[in-house]
Design a protein around this motif. Structure first.
Motif, mmCIF file in Angstrom:
data_model
loop_
_atom_site.group_PDB
_atom_site.id
_atom_site.type_symbol
_atom_site.label_atom_id
_atom_site.label_comp_id
_atom_site.label_asym_id
_atom_site.label_seq_id
_atom_site.Cartn_x
_atom_site.Cartn_y
_atom_site.Cartn_z
ATOM 1 N N ALA A 345 0.816 -1.212 0.000
ATOM 2 C CA ALA A 345 0.000 0.000 0.000
ATOM 3 C C ALA A 345 0.850 1.262 0.000
ATOM 4 O O ALA A 345 0.324 2.371 0.089
ATOM 5 N N THR A 346 2.177 1.125 -0.069
ATOM 6 C CA THR A 346 3.044 2.294 0.011
ATOM 7 C C THR A 346 3.804 2.504 -1.293
ATOM 8 O O THR A 346 4.055 1.566 -2.062
ATOM 9 N N THR A 347 4.152 3.766 -1.521
ATOM 10 C CA THR A 347 4.947 4.140 -2.691
ATOM 11 C C THR A 347 6.373 4.432 -2.251
ATOM 12 O O THR A 347 6.597 5.141 -1.265
ATOM 13 N N GLY A 348 7.327 3.863 -2.970
ATOM 14 C CA GLY A 348 8.725 4.065 -2.622
ATOM 15 C C GLY A 348 9.525 4.602 -3.786
ATOM 16 O O GLY A 348 9.073 4.618 -4.934
ATOM 17 N N ARG A 349 10.752 5.069 -3.494
ATOM 18 C CA ARG A 349 11.652 5.562 -4.519
ATOM 19 C C ARG A 349 13.015 4.890 -4.307
ATOM 20 O O ARG A 349 13.456 4.731 -3.180
ATOM 21 N N ALA A 350 13.650 4.560 -5.398
ATOM 22 C CA ALA A 350 14.972 3.950 -5.326
ATOM 23 C C ALA A 350 15.884 4.627 -6.345
ATOM 24 O O ALA A 350 15.474 4.899 -7.488
ATOM 25 N N GLU A 351 17.098 4.942 -5.930
ATOM 26 C CA GLU A 351 18.095 5.476 -6.844
ATOM 27 C C GLU A 351 18.853 4.302 -7.443
ATOM 28 O O GLU A 351 19.572 3.582 -6.738
ATOM 29 N N VAL A 352 18.686 4.105 -8.740
ATOM 30 C CA VAL A 352 19.231 2.923 -9.412
ATOM 31 C C VAL A 352 20.345 3.321 -10.369
ATOM 32 O O VAL A 352 20.172 4.217 -11.210
ATOM 33 N N THR A 353 21.474 2.667 -10.240
ATOM 34 C CA THR A 353 22.540 2.787 -11.222
ATOM 35 C C THR A 353 22.313 1.692 -12.268
ATOM 36 O O THR A 353 22.418 0.508 -11.968
ATOM 37 N N LEU A 354 21.955 2.123 -13.463
ATOM 38 C CA LEU A 354 21.511 1.174 -14.490
ATOM 39 C C LEU A 354 22.629 0.227 -14.907
ATOM 40 O O LEU A 354 23.789 0.597 -15.037
ATOM 41 N N GLY A 355 22.241 -1.028 -15.109
ATOM 42 C CA GLY A 355 23.152 -2.042 -15.593
ATOM 43 C C GLY A 355 23.110 -2.106 -17.107
ATOM 44 O O GLY A 355 22.620 -1.198 -17.778
ATOM 45 N N GLU A 356 23.591 -3.210 -17.662
ATOM 46 C CA GLU A 356 23.651 -3.404 -19.096
ATOM 47 C C GLU A 356 22.818 -4.601 -19.523
ATOM 48 O O GLU A 356 22.747 -5.593 -18.795
ATOM 49 N N MET A 357 22.182 -4.449 -20.678
ATOM 50 C CA MET A 357 21.348 -5.543 -21.201
ATOM 51 C C MET A 357 22.208 -6.733 -21.582
ATOM 52 O O MET A 357 23.289 -6.555 -22.137
#
Length: 357
Positions: A345-357
């Motif tokens: 029921a909660t909204t969160g935020r995450a700082e993501v360092t993108l990986g590679e496909m």
């Protein structure tokens, strides 16, 4: 807009009598005074000359580039390809070769078919490289242009084998650059989401896929891959809206396949998750549910877990797997982005360092 494998300008009607009178007045003045012809005549004389020069440019480009274009016959499909080097490597679309390993290749300028075999396919970017078992006379490697120099309004020619008509050429302009387009899986498509594509008004028809989109400097600036379809026309093609993979991406993928036999560095950003589209109470797409998020992947390292529903990535709202792929296509591995997700029921935020496909 769906993607797969015009409005007429209003004319201004002038009274006929006014045009006739204007012509009579100009002619009368010229005849009476003996002066040199008015500027309008010079302009009219220059118009056919300019048209002839452009026509000569077209002919020169076709003469230069057509020996670098081939027709590819697979068991269940027919498409085009571009000669990549002097060792017999041909670059084409992954959806042209499908699951096949061997092909018949015919030069656009004619001659007997030659057998070619698959080197590697990279469906994620809808590109593949095959290699000829022998080199027919007359084939030559294409010259690839600078993708950064491609701009709206440039005149381009599309060369390939539309509907099996080998060595066909259509003309148009670069309509836009930097398009992100998702390819369907119907009709043998790979389902890839491809960024930075070149949009063109040059006709792209079945069989053009894998061919050459070239500028007036005889440089390949893209590989024609997709044509837009209009759902209101029953899924028929939308004339004048085609897309080509930019030359920079073609070289990036093809160079790796030629050197290593596969793509070792995709250059494409990823969250490193397995996900699926989820629907809201009104059965509308509402986000991407995380099915798997390995601990060593980009999302896992940032704290996302299975069951989280991703609703935003950076500045883009996420409603479907396709929209997530399109958002990622505008980023590079190593970029840091904010991912908004719902957990219970909660909204969160995450700082993501993108990986590679």
């Amino acid at each position: 807009m769906d993607v797969s494998r015009a409005h007429a300008r209003p004319r201004l009607l002038l009274p006929v009598t006014a045009a006739v009178c204007a012509a009579a007045i100009v002619g009368g003045c010229s005849a009476a005074t003996g002066d040199t012809p008015p500027p309008e005549r010079s302009t009219q004389a220059a118009a056919p000359l300019a048209a002839n020069e452009l026509q000569d440019d077209y002919r020169a480009v076709i003469k230069n580039v057509l020996p670098s274009v081939v027709q590819i016959d697979a068991a269940d499909s027919l498409g085009s390809g571009v000669v990549y080097d002097d060792k017999g490597h041909i670059v084409t679309n992954a959806h042209v070769i499908g699951q096949e390993k061997a092909f018949k290749v015919t030069a656009a300028t004619g001659g007997q078919p030659v057998t070619a075999r698959l080197v590697s396919s990279y469906p994620e970017q809808d590109l593949a490289v095959i290699k000829l078992e022998s080199l027919p006379q007359g084939l030559k490697p294409a010259k690839f242009g600078d993708s950064a120099a491609v701009d709206m309004g440039q005149i381009v020619l599309a060369m390939g084998s539309p509907l099996g008509l080998s060595g066909s050429v259509t003309q148009g302009i670069v309509s836009a650059t930097g398009r992100t387009v998702s390819e369907g899986r119907a009709g043998g498509g790979t389902g890839a989401t491809i960024g930075d594509m070149v949009q063109t008004s040059a006709a792209i028809n079945p069989g053009n896929s894998g061919g050459a989109l070239v500028n007036l400097d005889s440089e390949v600036i893209g590989i024609p891959t997709l044509a837009a379809t209009d759902p209101e026309m029953g899924g028929g093609s939308a004339p004048g809206i085609g897309f080509a993979i930019p030359a920079s991406m073609v070289r990036t993928v093809a160079d790796q396949i030629v050197k290593d036999g596969k793509v070792t560095d995709s250059g494409r950003a990823a969250l490193n998750i397995t996900g699926r589209t989820v629907l809201d109470d009104d059965y509308e797409p509402a986000g991407v549910a995380v099915v798997e998020a390995p601990a060593n992947g980009a999302a896992g390292r940032a704290g996302l877990k299975p069951g989280d529903v991703i609703t935003r990535l950076g500045d883009a709202d996420i409603t479907t797997i396709t929209s997530l792929s399109e958002a990622l296509a505008s980023h590079r591995p190593g970029d840091r982005v904010t991912v908004v997700y719902v957990r219970g029921a909660t909204t969160g935020r995450a700082e993501v360092t993108l990986g590679e496909m």
